[in-house]
Design a protein around this motif. Structure first.
Motif, PDB file in Angstrom:
ATOM      1  N   ILE A 109       0.605  -1.785   0.171  1.00 13.47           N
ATOM      2  CA  ILE A 109       0.217   0.139  -0.416  1.00 13.47           C
ATOM      3  C   ILE A 109       0.712   1.194   0.172  1.00 13.47           C
ATOM      4  CG2 ILE A 109      -1.462   1.767   0.758  1.00 13.47           C
ATOM      5  CD1 ILE A 109      -2.580  -1.069   2.848  1.00 13.47           C
ATOM      6  N   SER A 110       0.976   1.984  -1.026  1.00 11.21           N
ATOM      7  CA  SER A 110       1.780   3.442  -0.730  1.00 11.21           C
ATOM      8  C   SER A 110       0.023   4.806  -1.231  1.00 11.21           C
ATOM      9  CB  SER A 110       2.363   3.375  -2.092  1.00 11.21           C
ATOM     10  OG  SER A 110       3.143   2.161  -2.602  1.00 11.21           O
ATOM     11  N   ILE A 111       1.579   5.414   0.040  1.00 15.78           N
ATOM     12  CA  ILE A 111       0.429   6.589  -0.261  1.00 15.78           C
ATOM     13  C   ILE A 111       1.142   7.535  -1.173  1.00 15.78           C
ATOM     14  CG2 ILE A 111      -0.379   8.530   1.115  1.00 15.78           C
ATOM     15  CD1 ILE A 111      -0.380   6.896   3.893  1.00 15.78           C
ATOM     16  N   ASP A 112      -0.151   8.360  -2.155  1.00 14.99           N
ATOM     17  CA  ASP A 112       1.252   9.366  -3.341  1.00 14.99           C
ATOM     18  C   ASP A 112       0.452  10.538  -2.719  1.00 14.99           C
ATOM     19  OD1 ASP A 112       1.877   7.083  -4.251  1.00 14.99           O
ATOM     20  OD2 ASP A 112       0.463   7.198  -6.076  1.00 14.99           O
ATOM     21  N   LEU A 113       1.199  11.610  -2.276  1.00 12.98           N
ATOM     22  CA  LEU A 113       0.608  13.163  -1.875  1.00 12.98           C
ATOM     23  C   LEU A 113       1.681  13.943  -2.742  1.00 12.98           C
ATOM     24  CD1 LEU A 113       0.446  13.019   1.191  1.00 12.98           C
ATOM     25  CD2 LEU A 113      -1.848  13.716   0.074  1.00 12.98           C
ATOM     26  N   PHE A 114       1.013  15.122  -3.374  1.00  8.66           N
ATOM     27  CA  PHE A 114       1.685  16.302  -3.884  1.00  8.66           C
ATOM     28  C   PHE A 114       1.244  17.470  -2.535  1.00  8.66           C
ATOM     29  CE2 PHE A 114      -1.018  13.999  -6.897  1.00  8.66           C
ATOM     30  CZ  PHE A 114       0.066  13.599  -7.760  1.00  8.66           C
ATOM     31  N   THR A 115       2.363  18.070  -2.497  1.00 14.20           N
ATOM     32  CA  THR A 115       2.768  18.589  -1.234  1.00 14.20           C
ATOM     33  C   THR A 115       3.710  20.178  -1.373  1.00 14.20           C
ATOM     34  OG1 THR A 115       5.125  18.257  -0.063  1.00 14.20           O
ATOM     35  CG2 THR A 115       2.695  16.233  -0.193  1.00 14.20           C
ATOM     36  N   THR A 116       2.881  21.199  -1.005  1.00 14.86           N
ATOM     37  CA  THR A 116       3.806  22.098  -0.981  1.00 14.86           C
ATOM     38  C   THR A 116       5.127  21.991   0.101  1.00 14.86           C
ATOM     39  OG1 THR A 116       3.408  23.463   0.894  1.00 14.86           O
ATOM     40  CG2 THR A 116       1.894  23.807  -1.169  1.00 14.86           C
ATOM     41  N   LEU A 117       6.447  23.320   0.346  1.00 13.87           N
ATOM     42  CA  LEU A 117       7.416  22.852   0.070  1.00 13.87           C
ATOM     43  C   LEU A 117       7.261  22.803   2.294  1.00 13.87           C
ATOM     44  CD1 LEU A 117      10.574  22.572   0.398  1.00 13.87           C
ATOM     45  CD2 LEU A 117      10.635  25.458   0.416  1.00 13.87           C
ATOM     46  N   ASP A 118       5.562  23.611   2.310  1.00 23.58           N
ATOM     47  CA  ASP A 118       5.923  23.767   3.514  1.00 23.58           C
ATOM     48  C   ASP A 118       4.633  22.689   4.481  1.00 23.58           C
ATOM     49  OD1 ASP A 118       3.670  25.203   2.330  1.00 23.58           O
ATOM     50  OD2 ASP A 118       3.063  26.685   3.584  1.00 23.58           O
ATOM     51  N   GLY A 119       4.535  21.915   3.577  1.00 20.60           N
ATOM     52  CA  GLY A 119       3.783  19.984   3.799  1.00 20.60           C
ATOM     53  C   GLY A 119       2.509  20.763   3.156  1.00 20.60           C
ATOM     54  N   VAL A 120       1.584  21.219   3.243  1.00 15.64           N
ATOM     55  CA  VAL A 120       0.560  21.487   2.496  1.00 15.64           C
ATOM     56  C   VAL A 120      -0.030  20.212   1.133  1.00 15.64           C
ATOM     57  CG1 VAL A 120      -1.777  23.294   1.814  1.00 15.64           C
ATOM     58  CG2 VAL A 120      -0.335  24.105   3.787  1.00 15.64           C
ATOM     59  N   ALA A 121      -1.335  19.987   1.122  1.00 15.72           N
ATOM     60  CA  ALA A 121      -1.651  18.553   0.028  1.00 15.72           C
ATOM     61  C   ALA A 121      -3.156  19.511  -0.057  1.00 15.72           C
ATOM     62  CB  ALA A 121      -1.197  17.812   0.727  1.00 15.72           C
ATOM     63  N   GLN A 122      -3.853  19.729   0.183  1.00 16.30           N
ATOM     64  CA  GLN A 122      -4.857  20.672  -0.124  1.00 16.30           C
ATOM     65  C   GLN A 122      -4.831  20.984  -1.291  1.00 16.30           C
ATOM     66  OE1 GLN A 122      -6.208  22.865   2.977  1.00 16.30           O
ATOM     67  NE2 GLN A 122      -8.485  23.304   2.210  1.00 16.30           N
ATOM     68  N   ALA A 123      -5.494  20.126  -1.731  1.00 16.77           N
ATOM     69  CA  ALA A 123      -6.630  21.246  -3.866  1.00 16.77           C
ATOM     70  C   ALA A 123      -5.381  21.662  -4.536  1.00 16.77           C
ATOM     71  CB  ALA A 123      -6.964  22.655  -3.579  1.00 16.77           C
ATOM     72  N   PRO A 124      -5.020  20.078  -4.821  1.00 21.35           N
ATOM     73  CA  PRO A 124      -3.148  20.826  -5.401  1.00 21.35           C
ATOM     74  C   PRO A 124      -3.906  21.039  -7.619  1.00 21.35           C
ATOM     75  CG  PRO A 124      -3.174  18.074  -5.437  1.00 21.35           C
ATOM     76  CD  PRO A 124      -4.208  19.112  -4.089  1.00 21.35           C
ATOM     77  N   GLY A 125      -5.444  20.681  -7.610  1.00 16.44           N
ATOM     78  CA  GLY A 125      -5.145  20.201  -8.238  1.00 16.44           C
ATOM     79  C   GLY A 125      -6.701  21.232  -9.073  1.00 16.44           C
ATOM     80  N   GLY A 126      -7.217  22.402  -8.476  1.00 17.34           N
ATOM     81  CA  GLY A 126      -7.851  23.385  -9.319  1.00 17.34           C
ATOM     82  C   GLY A 126      -8.557  24.115  -7.699  1.00 17.34           C
ATOM     83  N   PRO A 127      -8.940  25.204  -8.065  1.00 21.81           N
ATOM     84  CA  PRO A 127      -9.727  26.232  -7.093  1.00 21.81           C
ATOM     85  C   PRO A 127     -10.551  25.385  -6.622  1.00 21.81           C
ATOM     86  CG  PRO A 127      -9.016  26.942  -9.330  1.00 21.81           C
ATOM     87  CD  PRO A 127      -8.920  26.268  -9.890  1.00 21.81           C
ATOM     88  N   ASP A 128     -11.611  25.041  -6.603  1.00 30.72           N
ATOM     89  CA  ASP A 128     -12.864  24.473  -6.019  1.00 30.72           C
ATOM     90  C   ASP A 128     -12.536  22.479  -5.666  1.00 30.72           C
ATOM     91  OD1 ASP A 128     -13.966  26.712  -7.188  1.00 30.72           O
ATOM     92  OD2 ASP A 128     -14.353  26.201  -9.741  1.00 30.72           O
ATOM     93  N   GLU A 129     -11.308  22.637  -5.761  1.00 29.45           N
ATOM     94  CA  GLU A 129     -11.316  20.972  -5.252  1.00 29.45           C
ATOM     95  C   GLU A 129     -11.401  20.867  -3.492  1.00 29.45           C
ATOM     96  OE1 GLU A 129      -7.727  17.914  -5.137  1.00 29.45           O
ATOM     97  OE2 GLU A 129      -7.706  19.507  -6.413  1.00 29.45           O
ATOM     98  N   ASP A 130     -10.693  21.542  -3.351  1.00 28.31           N
ATOM     99  CA  ASP A 130     -10.919  21.954  -1.568  1.00 28.31           C
ATOM    100  C   ASP A 130     -11.486  23.059  -0.925  1.00 28.31           C
ATOM    101  OD1 ASP A 130     -10.855  21.706   0.710  1.00 28.31           O
ATOM    102  OD2 ASP A 130      -9.781  19.731   0.968  1.00 28.31           O
ATOM    103  N   ASN A 131     -12.155  23.850  -0.781  1.00 26.43           N
ATOM    104  CA  ASN A 131     -12.021  25.269  -0.411  1.00 26.43           C
ATOM    105  C   ASN A 131     -12.804  25.535   1.408  1.00 26.43           C
ATOM    106  OD1 ASN A 131     -12.038  26.341  -2.775  1.00 26.43           O
ATOM    107  ND2 ASN A 131     -14.049  26.137  -2.845  1.00 26.43           N
ATOM    108  N   ASP A 132     -12.014  24.010   2.175  1.00 29.57           N
ATOM    109  CA  ASP A 132     -12.352  24.174   3.290  1.00 29.57           C
ATOM    110  C   ASP A 132     -10.931  24.913   3.546  1.00 29.57           C
ATOM    111  OD1 ASP A 132     -14.404  22.117   3.059  1.00 29.57           O
ATOM    112  OD2 ASP A 132     -13.177  20.619   3.778  1.00 29.57           O
ATOM    113  N   GLY A 133     -11.337  25.323   5.659  1.00 27.67           N
ATOM    114  CA  GLY A 133     -10.887  26.557   6.000  1.00 27.67           C
ATOM    115  C   GLY A 133     -10.615  28.112   4.866  1.00 27.67           C
ATOM    116  N   GLY A 134     -11.395  28.173   4.092  1.00 23.97           N
ATOM    117  CA  GLY A 134     -10.369  29.686   2.994  1.00 23.97           C
ATOM    118  C   GLY A 134      -9.575  29.320   2.333  1.00 23.97           C
ATOM    119  N   PHE A 135      -9.206  27.643   2.011  1.00 28.73           N
ATOM    120  CA  PHE A 135      -7.420  27.945   1.147  1.00 28.73           C
ATOM    121  C   PHE A 135      -8.333  28.797   0.250  1.00 28.73           C
ATOM    122  CE2 PHE A 135      -4.843  25.037  -1.635  1.00 28.73           C
ATOM    123  CZ  PHE A 135      -4.220  25.858  -0.329  1.00 28.73           C
ATOM    124  N   ALA A 136      -7.120  29.359   0.034  1.00 27.88           N
ATOM    125  CA  ALA A 136      -7.063  30.938  -1.225  1.00 27.88           C
ATOM    126  C   ALA A 136      -6.248  29.924  -2.673  1.00 27.88           C
ATOM    127  CB  ALA A 136      -6.990  31.931  -0.667  1.00 27.88           C
TER     128      ALA A 136
END
Length: 207
Positions: free
Chosen positions: A5-32
């Protein structure tokens, strides 16, 4: 031999993996910064992702990521993303959800409540199971040690607040780096880790 079982994640340098693919993918917490990955895509990183997808024989997803994938990939069986779309169409899709979602995508099924038993069963039936995105679900697998490899595509961007795999209240864990791919043209670095089953060691630098 049991599957992996492999976990594949796209992350920023500071570890954020939220909504890499598009503006409407995941707006939880007001993610901009939804869609932060798009300007950093390049051929080398795309090839790395495609290579992993082509060797998998099962896809493991959280409910939110499943809904995103199910709304997109069945409609792209032709065109530039056809090889990925056809692989996803062909292989079984397993979905983790506390509810009873309507899983209309071909080959989709709901996991049972006993996650450890479900992961053991998947390892017996498949040789390469991948979790893509699905941050909340990935956190659970990480916390319970129900994975074999963690693949992080780290992008040279810092976005601040957002969903991360490693949270402030997350469990401590020691990992072993098994591969670090050279940076791509746009600075994306693929890091592959496996769990050691132990907690981080400590020492005294003055000793």
């Amino acid at each position: 031999m049991a599957g992996r079982i492999s976990i594949d994640l796209f992350t920023t340098l500071d570890g954020v993996a939220q909504a890499p693919g598009g503006p409407d993918e995941d707006n939880d917490g007001g993610f901009a910064f939804g869609g932060w990955q798009a300007p950093l895509l390049d051929e080398a990183a795309g090839s790395q992702v495609d290579e992993g997808i082509q060797e998998m024989d099962a896809l493991l997803l959280g409910r939110r990521t499943y809904d995103i994938f199910a709304a997109y990939w069945p409609h792209h069986l032709d065109g530039p993303d056809a090889s990925i779309a056809r692989t996803f169409e062909r292989i079984p899709k397993y979905v983790a959800s506390r509810g009873t979602p309507d899983l209309n995508w071909r080959g989709s099924s709901l996991l049972g409540a006993d996650l450890a038993a479900e992961m053991a069963s998947l390892r017996e039936r498949h040789h390469s199971i991948h979790v893509i995105g699905s941050i909340d679900f990935a956190r659970t697998l990480f916390a319970e040690g129900l994975y074999d490899q963690l693949n992080l595509w780290v992008h040279p961007i810092v976005v601040g607040p957002g969903k991360r795999l490693f949270t402030d209240d997350g469990p401590p864990a020691a990992l072993e780096l098994i591969a670090a791919e050279p940076a791509t043209e746009r600075g994306v670095v693929l890091l592959r880790y496996r769990p050691t089953g132990s907690v981080p060691a400590t020492g005294d630098m003055s000793a």
